[in-house]
Scaffold this motif. Structure first.
Motif, PDB file in Angstrom:
ATOM      1  N   ASP A  76      62.388  49.297   7.218  1.00 15.20           N
ATOM      2  CA  ASP A  76      63.032  50.477   7.797  1.00 15.20           C
ATOM      3  C   ASP A  76      64.092  50.103   8.831  1.00 15.20           C
ATOM      4  N   ARG A  77      63.903  48.982   9.495  1.00 18.00           N
ATOM      5  CA  ARG A  77      64.839  48.556  10.541  1.00 18.00           C
ATOM      6  C   ARG A  77      65.674  47.345  10.128  1.00 18.00           C
ATOM      7  N   GLY A  78      65.275  46.702   9.034  1.00 20.47           N
ATOM      8  CA  GLY A  78      66.006  45.521   8.575  1.00 20.47           C
ATOM      9  C   GLY A  78      65.785  44.314   9.462  1.00 20.47           C
ATOM     10  N   LEU A  79      64.588  44.241  10.098  1.00 20.49           N
ATOM     11  CA  LEU A  79      64.315  43.171  11.060  1.00 20.49           C
ATOM     12  C   LEU A  79      63.195  42.261  10.574  1.00 20.49           C
ATOM     13  N   LEU A  80      63.284  40.988  10.975  1.00 16.70           N
ATOM     14  CA  LEU A  80      62.174  40.062  10.836  1.00 16.70           C
ATOM     15  C   LEU A  80      61.411  40.041  12.151  1.00 16.70           C
ATOM     16  N   LEU A  81      60.084  40.181  12.073  1.00 14.89           N
ATOM     17  CA  LEU A  81      59.245  40.259  13.262  1.00 14.89           C
ATOM     18  C   LEU A  81      58.152  39.202  13.225  1.00 14.89           C
ATOM     19  N   ILE A  82      57.673  38.843  14.414  1.00 11.95           N
ATOM     20  CA  ILE A  82      56.521  37.949  14.504  1.00 11.95           C
ATOM     21  C   ILE A  82      55.285  38.720  14.050  1.00 11.95           C
ATOM     22  N   LYS A  83      54.615  38.195  13.004  1.00 14.22           N
ATOM     23  CA  LYS A  83      53.413  38.857  12.497  1.00 14.22           C
ATOM     24  C   LYS A  83      52.181  38.442  13.290  1.00 14.22           C
ATOM     25  N   GLU A  84      52.078  37.167  13.555  1.00 13.09           N
ATOM     26  CA  GLU A  84      51.005  36.627  14.391  1.00 13.09           C
ATOM     27  C   GLU A  84      51.602  35.568  15.307  1.00 13.09           C
ATOM     28  N   LYS A  85      51.096  35.500  16.530  1.00 14.91           N
ATOM     29  CA  LYS A  85      51.601  34.520  17.494  1.00 14.91           C
ATOM     30  C   LYS A  85      51.530  33.116  16.881  1.00 14.91           C
ATOM     31  N   ILE A  86      52.626  32.349  16.998  1.00 16.30           N
ATOM     32  CA  ILE A  86      52.730  31.026  16.372  1.00 16.30           C
ATOM     33  C   ILE A  86      52.462  29.931  17.402  1.00 16.30           C
ATOM     34  N   ASP A  87      51.506  29.072  17.103  1.00 19.69           N
ATOM     35  CA  ASP A  87      51.231  27.888  17.920  1.00 19.69           C
ATOM     36  C   ASP A  87      51.911  26.704  17.242  1.00 19.69           C
ATOM     37  N   ARG A  88      52.984  26.195  17.841  1.00 22.48           N
ATOM     38  CA  ARG A  88      53.743  25.121  17.217  1.00 22.48           C
ATOM     39  C   ARG A  88      52.885  23.889  16.969  1.00 22.48           C
ATOM     40  N   VAL A 115      65.133  31.765   3.850  1.00 23.62           N
ATOM     41  CA  VAL A 115      65.141  31.936   5.306  1.00 23.62           C
ATOM     42  C   VAL A 115      64.333  30.805   5.940  1.00 23.62           C
ATOM     43  N   THR A 116      64.878  30.229   6.991  1.00 24.83           N
ATOM     44  CA  THR A 116      64.179  29.203   7.768  1.00 24.83           C
ATOM     45  C   THR A 116      64.070  29.683   9.212  1.00 24.83           C
ATOM     46  N   VAL A 117      62.862  29.628   9.761  1.00 28.17           N
ATOM     47  CA  VAL A 117      62.641  29.983  11.166  1.00 28.17           C
ATOM     48  C   VAL A 117      62.124  28.736  11.884  1.00 28.17           C
ATOM     49  N   GLU A 118      62.978  28.147  12.715  1.00 29.12           N
ATOM     50  CA  GLU A 118      62.574  26.971  13.486  1.00 29.12           C
ATOM     51  C   GLU A 118      61.770  27.419  14.698  1.00 29.12           C
ATOM     52  N   VAL A 119      60.638  26.776  14.910  1.00 28.40           N
ATOM     53  CA  VAL A 119      59.763  27.105  16.034  1.00 28.40           C
ATOM     54  C   VAL A 119      59.915  26.010  17.087  1.00 28.40           C
ATOM     55  N   THR A 120      60.462  26.381  18.250  1.00 30.72           N
ATOM     56  CA  THR A 120      60.703  25.399  19.313  1.00 30.72           C
ATOM     57  C   THR A 120      59.509  25.316  20.262  1.00 30.72           C
ATOM     58  N   ASP A 121      59.401  24.190  20.914  1.00 35.19           N
ATOM     59  CA  ASP A 121      58.254  23.912  21.779  1.00 35.19           C
ATOM     60  C   ASP A 121      58.423  24.520  23.165  1.00 35.19           C
ATOM     61  N   ILE A 122      57.321  25.007  23.736  1.00 34.78           N
ATOM     62  CA  ILE A 122      57.276  25.358  25.151  1.00 34.78           C
ATOM     63  C   ILE A 122      56.204  24.490  25.801  1.00 34.78           C
ATOM     64  N   ALA A 153      46.881   8.834  27.678  1.00 33.82           N
ATOM     65  CA  ALA A 153      46.767  10.294  27.656  1.00 33.82           C
ATOM     66  C   ALA A 153      47.441  10.830  26.398  1.00 33.82           C
ATOM     67  N   VAL A 154      47.088  12.042  26.033  1.00 30.46           N
ATOM     68  CA  VAL A 154      47.726  12.703  24.899  1.00 30.46           C
ATOM     69  C   VAL A 154      48.286  14.046  25.350  1.00 30.46           C
ATOM     70  N   ASP A 155      49.371  14.443  24.728  1.00 30.96           N
ATOM     71  CA  ASP A 155      50.007  15.730  25.028  1.00 30.96           C
ATOM     72  C   ASP A 155      50.579  16.253  23.719  1.00 30.96           C
ATOM     73  N   PRO A 156      50.037  17.340  23.173  1.00 31.46           N
ATOM     74  CA  PRO A 156      50.518  17.847  21.886  1.00 31.46           C
ATOM     75  C   PRO A 156      51.933  18.399  21.924  1.00 31.46           C
ATOM     76  N   ASP A 157      52.476  18.656  23.129  1.00 35.37           N
ATOM     77  CA  ASP A 157      53.864  19.108  23.208  1.00 35.37           C
ATOM     78  C   ASP A 157      54.804  17.971  22.806  1.00 35.37           C
ATOM     79  N   VAL A 158      56.067  18.313  22.529  1.00 36.47           N
ATOM     80  CA  VAL A 158      57.033  17.312  22.083  1.00 36.47           C
ATOM     81  C   VAL A 158      58.259  17.314  22.994  1.00 36.47           C
ATOM     82  N   GLY A 159      59.112  16.296  22.815  1.00 40.91           N
ATOM     83  CA  GLY A 159      60.336  16.198  23.619  1.00 40.91           C
ATOM     84  C   GLY A 159      60.022  16.023  25.092  1.00 40.91           C
ATOM     85  N   MET A 160      60.823  16.629  25.944  1.00 40.20           N
ATOM     86  CA  MET A 160      60.616  16.535  27.386  1.00 40.20           C
ATOM     87  C   MET A 160      59.320  17.204  27.823  1.00 40.20           C
TER      88      MET A 160
END
Length: 394
Positions: A76-88, A115-122, A153-160
């Protein structure tokens, strides 16, 4: 005549003439992980140049071969929405970039858009140690400059947002020593910089802190307990610093992979060596075990080539005087043809009008095989539309 294609390639069946007009565009979006449900990913109608009424009349929908749908389409709106919260981290682990891939399917006439949706890290994970305490027994005769390997130590986040540095306190007797190997792996150790005297101080406690590079910066700590012992003059020494071997995927649990060995020039209890795996992150402790006394590395979990092509296992040799040495085992996994091709019908016409024009799309098929190399090549035969992977092991 057969059409040869690779896994994940979309096949389109035609009456007679081949046409690619049904594939019009590819759109890429980027969103941070952990966005709440209902958040807007992008205006897919605008970006594809489609009108809302076309989305409705074409019964636009999302098609994905992954059973987990993270994105939904609001026609109805022509939008892509988050269906469920994504854990990268849950979606991709340490793999970067991390992305979700799917198609927008329309009918009457039949079309699809990639369609490709890149999920960036927080920075939502602090560094942490699997064990919050480490214990060492170190001889008072240990020479300054000797290095004791610490748990990483381990950290599941990536990059900085991932693990960036360590600190060690206090530094009266020990200082932090980081050793970067040729393959990029880092060994964390504490180096003795001042001789120990058991008669003056038999017990000491240090704090190892791991820091990430996020903003705000997150940290994790572990305590190091040192017991000072009487003389142990020689540390164990591995016969090789790097051991290399290979195994096939689905190797039976309990299979011996390789044997490591270290020698200690001391006598008595100070020469008795025990072996242990020091990897604490990832799946290494779930897949491999080294026997404490013999140094035999065995498989204890399911080895899957599609999940990992190589494992690097760190093994430590310790004598009863507290001195250690470390080696690395590189295990290459050999692929087996253990996955059959899978055919998925993306969209099809239930009826074909007799006046249909040549080139009319009647069915769209998705074919994939998770195996690699020759084992992952898929063959589609015209007419029969049957698929097979060469030399599939039953």
């Amino acid at each position: 005549m057969s059409i040869r294609t690779m896994a994940r390639q979309v096949l389109v069946l035609f009456f007679s003439l081949v046409s690619f007009s049904s594939v019009r565009a590819q759109v890429t979006y980027s969103v941070p992980e952990e966005m709440p449900r209902g958040s807007v990913v992008g205006n897919i109608a605008q970006d594809l140049g489609l009108e809302i009424k076309r989305l409705k009349s074409g019964k636009a929908r999302i098609y994905t071969t992954d059973s987990a749908e993270h994105i939904e389409l609001n026609r109805d709106r022509g939008l892509l929405l988050i269906k469920e919260k994504i854990d990268r981290e849950a979606l991709c682990g340490q793999t970067t970039p991390c992305a979700v891939h799917f198609q927008i399917i329309l009918e009457n006439p039949m079309e699809f858009y990639s369609v490709t949706v890149e999920v960036t890290d927080i920075n939502d994970n602090p560094p942490h140690f699997k064990k919050n305490e480490m214990k060492f027994k170190i001889s008072e005769s240990a020479v300054p400059g000797v290095i004791f390997v610490l748990e990483r130590a381990v950290d599941p986040d990536v990059g900085m947002n991932g693990l960036q540095s360590y600190s060690l306190h206090p530094t009266d007797h020990f200082t932090l020593k980081l050793q970067k190997q040729a393959d990029g792996e880092q060994i964390v150790g504490m180096m003795l910089q001042k001789s120990l005297d058991r008669e003056k101080k038999e017990q000491m406690t240090l704090v190892l802190t791991a820091l990430d590079g996020g903003d705000p910066q997150l940290t994790g700590t572990a305590q190091i307990h040192v017991t000072v012992l009487d003389a142990n003059d020689n540390a164990p020494v591995f016969t090789q610093k790097v051991y290399k071997t290979s195994i096939t995927e689905n190797t039976a649990i309990g299979t011996a992979v390789i044997k490591v060995s270290a020698n200690d020039a001391d006598e008595g209890s100070n020469s008795k060596i025990s072996y242990s795996i020091t990897n604490t992150e990832g799946v290494i402790p779930e897949l491999f075990h080294v026997s404490e006394n013999e140094g035999n590395l065995k498989v204890i979990g399911n080895i899957d080539y599609e999940k990992s092509h190589r494992y690097q296992i760190l093994v430590q040799a310790s004598d009863e005087g507290g001195l250690t040495d470390q080696c690395k085992i590189e295990v290459d996994v050999v692929d087996r043809n253990d996955n059959s091709p899978v055919i998925n019908i993306m969209s099809k016409l239930n009826m074909i009008p007799e006046d249909s024009k040549p080139g009319t799309v009647i069915t769209m098929i998705n074919v994939q095989d998770p195996d690699s190399g020759e084992n992952g090549k898929v063959y589609c035969f015209d007419g029969l539309c049957s698929l097979s992977s060469p030399d599939l092991e039953q």
